[in-house]
Design a protein around this motif. Sequence first.
Motif: not given
Length: 221
Positions: A36-60
Motif C-alpha cells: 500500500a505504501i509503495l502504491l501510494e508512492l507510485v500514485l504520488a509519482e515519487r516511484v515508478s515501477i516497470s516490469g518487476k523493477h522499481l526506481e526512484l523518480r523524486s525524493t521531494e
Amino acid sequence: MGTTITLAEEIMLLSLDDESGAVRQRQSVAPALAGAILLELVLAERVSISGKHLELRSTEPTGEPLLDDRLRLMETWLRRLSRRRVADWLMKDYMKVTGPVLERLGERGLVAEQVHKVLGVFPQRRYPEVDGTVERALRERLATAVLGNVRPDDRTAGLIALLHGAKLHRLAFPDHSPASVKPRMAEIADGQWAAEGVRAAVRDMQAAMVVIMAATVVAVS
C-alpha cells in the motif's frame, strides 16, 4: 494529502479488532501494508515501477510522514543503483512497516496504544479504536464499490486490488463469504481504474505479496 489517511492506514483500520485492538491476519496484512505504501508512492509519482523493477523518480517530500520515511529508506536501499526488484523491497519492508502505520493512526487520534504485560514480563501492544468514523466511512466506500457495483475512484480501486491480492476479503467484508465478494474485487483489481503503469505495478505487487505470504506460512509452520 490533506487529511486523507494513507492506504496502509486504511488496511490497518480494517485489520484491527475494534474492541481488543489486536491486529487480525497479521501475516497477510503486513505485506499488504508494504504494498500500500509503495502504491501510494507510485500514485504520488515519487516511484515508478516497470516490469518487476522499481526506481526512484523524486525524493521531494509528500508531506505525509509515513510515506516520506519510506522514501528515505528506499533512497538508502537503492544507494547508487538506478533500480531494484519490487519483490526485494516488499520482502525487506513488510517486517518493519506495521509499527509506523499503527503509530500514525495513534497520532491521528483514531486508535490508542495500550501495553499489557504477558506473564508479567513481555510487553504486548494493542490498539483499540478511539474514533470509528473514519473506518465506518471506509467500509461504506468499499461496500458501495464491491456490493453496490459502483465504479470506485482510483484510490479505492487500488485499495481493493491490494486487499484482494493479500486475500484479505474477510477483513474488508466480515459479514460476507470471501467467495461472494472475490469476483467483483478481482474485476475492480483488473479494471480500467488507473494508468496502465499503475495497474501493472499493482499486479507485480500482488504477485510479490503472494510469494511473501507463502514464505511466512512456511517459516511459521
